[in-house]
Every structure is written in C-alpha cells, then in structure tokens.
Motif scaffolding. Structure first.
Motif, short mmCIF file in Angstrom:
data_model
loop_
_atom_site.label_atom_id
_atom_site.label_comp_id
_atom_site.label_asym_id
_atom_site.label_seq_id
_atom_site.Cartn_x
_atom_site.Cartn_y
_atom_site.Cartn_z
N PRO A 137 13.77 9.79 6.57
CA PRO A 137 13.34 11.01 6.85
C PRO A 137 13.19 12.08 5.50
O PRO A 137 13.46 11.66 4.67
N GLY A 138 12.09 12.87 5.96
CA GLY A 138 11.22 13.91 5.07
C GLY A 138 9.74 13.20 4.20
O GLY A 138 9.47 13.99 4.42
N THR A 139 9.46 12.17 5.44
CA THR A 139 8.37 11.98 5.34
C THR A 139 7.89 11.89 5.68
O THR A 139 7.58 12.31 7.12
N LYS A 140 5.88 12.57 5.38
CA LYS A 140 5.13 14.14 6.52
C LYS A 140 4.94 12.50 7.67
O LYS A 140 3.49 11.08 6.60
N VAL A 141 4.72 12.14 9.00
CA VAL A 141 2.96 11.33 9.00
C VAL A 141 2.30 11.23 8.70
O VAL A 141 1.73 10.28 8.48
N ALA A 158 7.76 5.24 3.27
CA ALA A 158 7.48 3.80 5.14
C ALA A 158 7.44 2.66 4.71
O ALA A 158 7.13 1.75 3.83
N LYS A 159 7.88 1.93 5.41
CA LYS A 159 7.91 0.00 5.87
C LYS A 159 7.48 -0.02 6.93
O LYS A 159 7.97 0.38 7.97
N THR A 219 0.76 -1.35 -0.47
CA THR A 219 0.09 0.24 0.01
C THR A 219 0.71 1.37 -0.29
O THR A 219 0.24 1.94 -0.34
N PHE A 220 2.00 1.26 0.90
CA PHE A 220 2.48 1.86 0.44
C PHE A 220 3.41 2.51 -0.22
O PHE A 220 3.52 3.74 -1.18
N ILE A 221 4.06 1.29 -0.93
CA ILE A 221 4.40 1.29 -3.01
C ILE A 221 3.20 2.05 -3.71
O ILE A 221 3.60 2.90 -3.80
N GLN A 222 2.67 2.32 -3.58
CA GLN A 222 0.92 2.34 -4.79
C GLN A 222 0.48 3.76 -4.20
O GLN A 222 0.63 4.35 -5.52
#
Ligand SMILES: Nc1ncnc2c1ncn2[C@@H]1O[C@H](COP(=O)(O)OP(=O)(O)OP(=O)(O)O)[C@@H](O)[C@H]1O
Length: 977
Positions: free
Chosen positions: A583-587, A563-564, A555-558
């Motif tokens: 780093p740099g990915t928003k919650v 995130a993983k 799902t994250f990839i799609q």
C-alpha cells in the motif's frame, strides 16, 4: 451439346491437383518421459515375431503354422518383414496413417502374388511328374485344397511326431517340408489356383494375367480400364511418387529443376536433405516417373507436396464432370491429354464466350417467357406503369404487354443500333465469334469487358422496359406464403427501382435449396492429431520461471520499489508474473521500470498489465523458454457435450492459464482479425473453418470465402458448405458482398412474413427443409479488397452486413495484415467489436486494431490478444494449431460424402456481370443520347458533380459503348445518332 454455366464453373474452378491423394501420412509421436506402454507393445510384438519366425517353443511353432504358413505359404516372410518394420516404427515413434484404398491395393497385390506363385509351382509340379491328368479334373479345387491342407498338416506342429522337434522339417527341401509345391502361395494361392484351374492351366494363367493387368492399371492410373479406353476418355491420372517437402520454398523448386536437368542424383540428394526429409522418406529417385508414356511435371506438384507417395486418383461419383470434360476435349483437340493441368485454361476463353452468349439468349428467352398473357390476367387492364427508359421515356400499358412481347426483338435491335461495335458483334453470328475470339487472344481482359458489357447492356435495356415483369418472379417466389403482388404492389416496387436508378441488376434473390445427404456424417475427431505433452519442456519452463521471478524481485529491490512477485503462471507460450505492490506504492513506479525489467529478464517482448483485470495485481508477461503447441484436438475434446448444437462455436486456443478457449461466432457476431505477416492469422482462420466443419452439416452453415492471395483458402473450394468457389477476383468479391446484403434483406423479409425476429425464431417455425443456414463470410485480406475493389461499395456493404446481419444469421470475418486506418476504417471498427490481434510491428498498429497498445509485444506464431464481444478486457491466448494434413483430412472427409452445389447468385459470372455503375449513370446516358457529342464539363454542369465523378461516369459511358474513346481535347462522339 451446350454446357450449362454450372458445369463451366465447375470445370473452370476445378483444381486438378486436388484430386491426388496421399497414400499415407507419417507423423512422429511425441512420448511422455514416463510412458512405457510403447516399450511394452514394441517388445511384445518383437518377442512374438521372433519366436514365430524361428519357430522356437511350441507357441512359436503354433503361430508360424497356423497364422503364417497356412495363410500365406512362402509369403509369410513378407508378413514377418512387415511385422519387423511395424516394430521399428513403434520404437522410433513413427506413425503411419494409411488410406484405406492404399491398404486395399497392397493387399490385392499380395493376393495376386500368392496366386501367381502357387500357379507356377503347380504347373512346374505337373510338368515334373509328367502327370497332366490333374489339368482338367473336375475336382481340381478340392484336390488343391486337400493337398495343401495335407502337406501343411504333415509339416505343422499338429502332426504326431513333429511336436517335440523344434525345428522340424522346415527347410528340408523335399516333399516333407514347407518348401513343397503346394505351399508356395498359402491357402490363398491354393484357393485361387484351384478355382481358376477349372478352365485349364492356360486359362488360369490367362486369368491371372488379366487380373494383374487390371490391378496394375488401377495402381498406376487410378482407373482399372485405363488402357482399354481412347486416350481422350481416360479418367485415371498417373501414380506419382514424390519425396520433397518443398512447400513455400521457391529456391528449392528452382534448384530442383536444375537438378532434374542434370539428372544428377547427388544434387537431388542434397536437396532432399535440405528439405528436411528423414531417411525414411528419401525415395528421391522416384521423384518423377513416366507411366504409360506420360511425362509427369514434377515442378507443378512440388509446391503443394510434402508427401511421399501420391496415389493415383480419379473422379468418384463425378461422371458428370467427366462427360463434360470429354466433350470439351473432343471440341478442342482430341490430343489434349487429361493429365495436363492447362486443359481448363486452354478451353476456357472460347468456351466462356460461347456460354455468355447462350446465357444472354437464355436471359432473353426467360424474360420473353415471363410475358405470357396469363401473367397479366390478374392485373388491372388500365394500369399504367411508367419507367425511365434508356432511349426514351416509354409507357407500358397492360394491353400493350402482348405487343411488347412481339416488339422485344425490335427493342433489342434498337439498343444494338445505339452503338456501332455492338452491331458488328451481334448481327453477324460467326463474324462476332471470330472477332471476339481474336480480341480474346490478343487481350483477353479487354474482350471480356466488351462482351460482358455489351450483352449485359442488352439485358439492362430490356430489363428496364419490362421491369414490372421482372420484379414479380424475383420477389414473390422467396416465400411461398406471400401471395402474388397486385399491380399496385408491382407499381410500388417499380417506382422504388426507377427512383433509385438502381446500381445493381435487379437482384435475383431466390432461396437456394440446400440439402445435406441423409447419411452425411460429421468428420470424426480422429482426423485431428493428438500431441502429447512434453514434460521435459514443462520442467525447464518451471525452472526458468522461478529464476525470472527472482530476477524481477531483485530489480524491485535495486530500484527501491515495494513490490514482489506473488504468483507465477506458465501458459502454453507465455509465463505471467503477478506482482503485488505494498500500500502506498504507485503503480507507475512499477510500470516505469519496464525497460529495466526487460534488461533483467533479457527479453524485449514483455507485456505489462497494470492492473490485471479483476485483480489488485500487476501482470508481467514474457515468452516461455519452450513454447507448447496447442493442438486443435485438445481444445475440441474439452468442449462440453451441452455445446454440441452450437454450430458456430469455434476453437481459439488456450489462455495464459492454459485453459481451453472457444468462442461462438453468432454471439460476436462479426470478427476482425489482424496481425503482421506470419503471425498466425491463416492458421486461426483455418481452425475456425475446420471447427465449424467438424460441427455443422452443409445445410446448417454455408461459407463465402474471399481470398485475394488465392492460396490460403482455395483448399475449401469444393466442400459442400460453400455457396461459391473461393472468390479471388476483387470485383466479384465486392459484388458478392452486395449479394450478401441482398440476401440479408431477403431474410429480413422472410422473418417479417412469419412474424419472427431472427434466424433462430424462423428456423423454429419452419419445416426442416426450409430452415435457413447460417452464412459465414470470410475475407482473408481486407486490404486487397479495399485497394483493388470498389472501396466505397465494399465499405458500405461491410457496414450494412455488420450492422444488421446478426439477426439474419450472417456473420463476417475480416482479416488483414495491414492494420492501418485506411484499411480498418472507423466505420469497420465501430461495427466489428470483436477483434483478435496477432503480433504487429508497432504500437500504432495495435491501437488501430484494439484501441490499445500491447499487440506489438506479442510473440507471433499464434500468440494473440482477443477482444471479446461486449468490450470486455483483452485476453491473451495462444492460438490452436492445425497442420495442413489435418485440414486436408477434414476437407477430404466432407468432399468424399457430398459434392459442393454452388448458389447461382454467387456464380462467378453473375458476380462479374453485376453492374457497379454510378447512380447517375442512367440519367447521364439519357442526357448523352440526346446530344451529338459529350464532354466531362457538360456532365459536371448538368448534374453539379465533381471532376472525379464526372470522369468516372464518362468512362462508364465509354465502356457501355454510348460514347466514343477519348480524342485529345475534343468532345467525345455519342453513338446514338
Ligand atoms: N497457433 C499456432 N501455433 C504454432 N505455430 C503457429 C500457430 N499459428 C501460426 N503458427 C506458425 O506461424 C506460421 C505462419 O502462420 P500463418 O500462415 O497463419 O501466418 P499469417 O499471419 O497468415 O501470415 P500471412 O498473412 O503472411 O499469410 C505457420 O506456418 C506456423 O508455423
């Protein structure tokens, strides 16, 4: 003979069904896949029983001869049957836990049978041989013994020549063989026949009949001398064998009723099947039996029965209760049978009424006694005490104390004159009883109110007049090292009382003497069932978790989110995926995918934790494919020895990591539990109570339980840890909380007198007998209490308890299934920081409980969010489970050792009689008594109060007989003049 309140209370609260005990409990053992110990045990037992039964090999003959033949004679085949049955149980995993009494009954039946068979064979032998010389021989016993031993020896493997003959002489129907006259009942039969035949053969038979008759009575009724007694004196209760697991199944109950009517065993069998009974338990034809002419009402028991055999039961060490019962029985109707459950209801109304009158008289007598001249000797003769009285302001001087005593009766009559109905009630002893009884019959509630209020008012009036006398014994006796108050102190107390126009009866707060029997033992851990881990389910969960982790990553990839899943934890009921973002990915980019993740995982119960407290990770929690039951025993076993003195430590369950979770009530110090119906609150409260029962003796922790539903907690009513039976009347409950507040204040005073700050400090300073127990107050449904009780008073009491009771060792547990703001008010929430939320329906409910969403995504059945004391992070956990049988075991264990001794302060009648009158009631009464008529507007004008309050005071005045009933728009009549 008049009964005391205590006895009346015991009778009123006695649950007759509770006395019945199950003969045994069956449980199904869960086995580990790799466990083979049961196979080994099963086969070993099978091997030895088969070779003994068939007398194969020397070992088999040895077993059969020594153990079975010698002891049991022909009855050895019963024993073999038993062995084979045990073996089947080992293989099928069915475990039986027998009551000792049941085993003893079985054993005795067996002995009686052995005795009978030897007796019959012996007589038969005598008659065949025509040799009756043995009948009155002095050495009959030794003859029996020697004969038996000889025959046994000749036929056993030990006899020379028998050794090589594998199946020697076993079935040879001659003298040589085990089927001879002597060996019928084994050595047991020979022994008993030998002893009893001393009296002659007729004597031996008579003795046998007598003993078996007594035994049958015991088995069937619980009282060996049942039929020797007059019907109304019989203590025993009949044996019942039930098979239906009809708990909480009203439909089944209804249908069973029909089935019973039709006497159609087919329907019954269907029902039995429907109730989920295994064939082993299916003895439905025994459902209802008639013993000694008593018809047993099955329906009454079905709702509480999931057992196969109910043992007859009787009162152990409760002769006192029985004496009372017998007396009442005689008073009421000697034909009333003790078996009928309605007995307590039948006798209650009239009995209660009489007792209230007696109580009033006792109260008056007590007050009169308090006025002994010597009580006043220490006081200043000139001191004046002013008190606001009902009819007039009256000055009581010390010199007038004696006159006061004489005028006590007069005062009482004065008060009675104030209302006409009361005169009718009090002045005519017989008339008033008949009158009240007739009201009682017509409308019991109304009558109750009238009587209570009228008599209480009498006491109120007299209390007011003699208030300085009343104060003295109540407060001084609390602490022995506090000296009697001087008259000035009395004065202060009096002033405080009068100034407040107190809303309560002057509290009788005395320390209750709490004792635990010397040999009181805490219930052993064995009363709890051990649940073995199911490795199949474990493996399936692991496989499922791996697939789900892949689905999350996909799902994250799609959605192009960096995130993983970095970690997967499988707890008892939920699995948790820990997600790391680059780093740099928003919650938010993860949390906004909530619905997509739910879709990918095919679940609607998903809980997001962003971030996981104490970690730089995001958590996703979803339900396990197979949830694991957390057993109470497992958690209890994990509690370290160093915590053994923490009496208020209780079991919560397991956290998501599968670690045991316990908490200490005294550190919380109060607990709020909320969740929708069926979410697991009651199970949690039961684990809490039972955790405490497993650790604390009755003198260490005391409970007050408020249960409007009347079903959840009633089982605990008779445990020795209770201060009162479980309270289900909401008026009493509200007053009980007030009493707790008063108890709290009393405790604070005691602490002050010893210069300590809390209960622990106090208990360290005083001797063992004076130690204070912790009090645990449990309210099972706050909503009912708030809605039907005096809401304001309840809230105020809860507020005061929660704010102050920590040091006093008083802890409150409040549960509700309606987590709305009108039940869990702001005041309650602020004062109870430790909270547990079970599954709720909406996020709003979750916010009401926890100030955060999340509980709406819980799975139910014990899945909870725990907000620890001190406002720590929310913790998800799976609550420990306890079956009803385990609870019953613990309760039975405690009750068997010590009976409950309730505190008079929490006595139902005391609580009902506590006034809940408005603060202005006293002044309003005085105002009314100076007038001919009274209206609500006059009250409003005089005291500057609102409509609602004025109407409330008017109805209280009416209840107290000061003003008449409503008469359209006309002013109400005042009965004073
Ligand atoms: N910790 C648990 N583990 C497994 N099953 C549980 C657990 N707690 C509760 N359950 C299951 O959920 C059912 C309902 O639980 P419980 O009676 O405690 O609900 P409740 O919240 O008290 O409901 P109500 O408010 O209607 O009384 C139980 O009969 C039991 O089967």
């Amino acid at each position: 003979m008049p009964k005391t309140l205590k006895e009346e209370e015991i009778l009123a609260n006695h649950n007759w069904n509770e006395d019945r005990t199950s003969a045994f409990i069956t449980t199904k053992t869960k086995r580990r896949n790799d466990s083979i110990s049961w196979v080994v045990t099963g086969f070993t037992v099978l091997f030895f029983s088969v070779i003994s039964f068939t007398r194969l090999t020397v070992i088999g003959q040895f077993f059969d001869d020594i153990i079975f033949n010698f002891l049991f004679g022909w009855f050895k085949y019963f024993v073999y049957l038993l062995l084979f049955f045990v073996d089947i149980c080992i293989f099928t995993g069915i475990r039986f836990k027998f009551k000792k009494r049941f085993i003893f009954m079985l054993f005795l039946s067996f002995v009686i049978l052995c005795w009978l068979i030897t007796l019959i064979l012996y007589s038969f032998q005598l008659s065949q041989n025509q040799d009756f010389s043995g009948l009155w021989q002095k050495d009959i016993f030794s003859l029996m013994f020697i004969n038996y031993s000889e025959k046994w020896f000749i036929n056993s493997i030990f006899y020379p020549g028998n050794f090589h003959n594998a199946l020697h002489l076993l079935f040879k129907p001659e003298i040589r063989g085990y089927f001879n006259f002597e060996s019928g009942g084994g050595i047991i039969g020979a022994f008993l026949t030998g002893v009893t035949a001393y009296t002659s053969i007729v004597g031996a038979f008579s003795l046998w009949f007598f003993v078996s008759y007594i035994h049958a009575c015991w088995v069937l009724t619980g009282d060996p001398f049942y039929l020797f007694k007059a019907k109304n004196k019989r203590k025993g209760r009949s044996l019942r064998i039930l098979s239906l697991n009809a708990k909480r199944n009203p439909n089944l109950k209804q249908r069973l009723k029909e089935a019973k009517k039709l006497e159609a065993s087919k329907v019954q069998n269907e029902l039995t099947k429907e109730a989920g009974i295994q064939p082993l338990k299916s003895i439905s034809k025994w459902e209802s039996i008639n013993v000694f002419g008593q018809n047993i009402d099955l329906e009454e028991d079905i709702k509480t029965s999931d057992l196969t055999i109910q043992m007859p039961s009787y009162f152990k060490n409760e002769d006192k209760k029985l004496e009372d019962l017998e007396e009442i029985n005689e008073i009421e109707d000697s034909s009333v049978d003790l078996e009928t459950e309605e007995i307590s209801q039948l006798i209650q109304p009239q009995y209660k009424f009489v007792s209230r009158r007696q109580r009033t008289e006792q109260e008056l007598a007590r007050k009169t006694a308090l006025q002994k001249p010597s009580d006043f000797a220490i006081n200043e003769p000139t001191a004046n005490l002013t008190t606001s009285n009902v009819d007039e302001f009256k000055t009581i001087t010390i010199e007038s104390a004696l006159e006061e005593k004489e005028s006590l009766q007069k005062i009482k009559e004065d008060v009675k004159e104030q209302n006409s109905i009361k005169e009718h009630l009090v002045n005519n002893d017989e008339g008033d009883e008949t009158f009240l009884n007739s009201i009682y019959e017509e409308k019991s509630l109304v009558a109750q109110d009238i009587t209570i209020d009228f008599f209480k008012d009498d006491i109120d009036e007299i209390n007011n007049k003699l208030i300085f006398n009343e104060v003295e014994p109540q407060i001084i006796t609390q602490e022995e090292n506090v000296s009697n108050p001087t008259i000035e102190e009395n004065l202060v107390i009096l002033e405080t009382q009068t100034a407040k126009e107190t809303t309560l009866l002057p509290p009788i707060i005395e320390e209750m003497k709490i004792e635990t029997k010397k040999n009181y033992k805490l219930p052993p851990i064995d009363v709890l069932v051990q649940i073995e881990k199911d490795y199949d389910k474990d493996r399936a969960n692991k496989e499922d978790a791996a697939l789900k982790a892949l689905a999350i990553d996909e799902t994250f990839i799609q959605f192009n989110v960096n995130a993983k899943v970095v970690n997967t934890i499988i707890g008892p009921s939920v699995m948790k995926f820990e997600i790391q973002t680059k780093p740099g990915t928003k919650v938010n980019s993860v949390t906004s995918l909530e619905n997509d993740l739910k879709l990918a995982l095919a679940t609607h119960n998903m809980r997001l934790e962003a971030p996981i407290p104490g970690k730089t990770l995001i958590g996703i929690e979803i339900a396990n494919s197979f949830s694991e039951m957390v057993s109470m025993r497992e958690i209890i076993e994990s509690i370290p020895e160093s915590n053994k003195d923490d009496k208020l430590l209780f079991v919560l369950g397991k956290n998501v990591l599968g670690q045991p979770l316990t908490a200490q009530l005294n550190k919380m110090p109060h607990l709020l539990v909320a969740g929708s119906t069926g979410s697991g609150k009651s199970v949690m409260i039961n684990t809490l109570i039972c955790s405490i029962l497993l650790r604390a003796k009755p003198n260490e922790v005391k409970f007050i339980m408020i249960d409007p539903k009347k079903v959840e907690l009633s089982i605990y009513s008779r445990i020795p840890h209770m201060l009162s039976p479980v309270i289900s009347d909401m008026k009493q409950a509200a007053n009980a909380l007030k009493m707790v507040v008063l108890e709290m204040e009393r405790r604070y005073e005691s602490f002050m007198s010893l210069g300590v700050r809390n209960i622990d400090g106090y208990n360290k300073k005083v001797s063992i007998s004076k130690k204070m127990p912790y009090h645990v107050v449990i309210i099972d449904e706050l909503a009912d209490l708030m809605m039907t009780g005096d809401r304001k008073a309840v809230e105020e009491s809860i507020m005061r308890i929660t704010q102050m009771a920590r040091a006093a060792g008083i802890h409150l547990i409040v549960a509700t299934q309606r987590p709305s703001v009108d039940v869990i008010t702001g005041t309650i929430k602020t004062n109870i920081p430790t909270r547990i939320a079970f599954a709720v329906t909406t996020g709003t409910d979750s916010r009401t409980i926890l100030d955060a969403i999340g509980a709406e995504n819980l799975l139910g059945r014990g899945d909870m969010l725990f907000m620890p004391p001190g406002g720590g992070d929310l913790m998800r956990a799976q609550g420990a489970f306890m079956s009803d049988e385990e609870i019953e075991e613990i309760v039975d264990f405690t009750i068997a050792q010590q009976q409950a001794e309730y505190d008079d302060k929490f006595d139902g009648e005391n609580l009902s009689n506590m006034s809940t009158k408005d603060e202005l009631f006293g002044l309003a009464k005085e105002f009314a008594l100076n007038k001919e008529t009274l209206t609500t507007s006059e009250l409003k004008g005089r005291f500057g109060i609102g409509d609602a309050r004025a109407v409330n005071i008017m109805s209280q005045l009416e209840e107290s007989g000061i003003i008449g009933p409503k008469n359209g728009a006309k002013p109400r009549e005042v009965f004073r003049k």
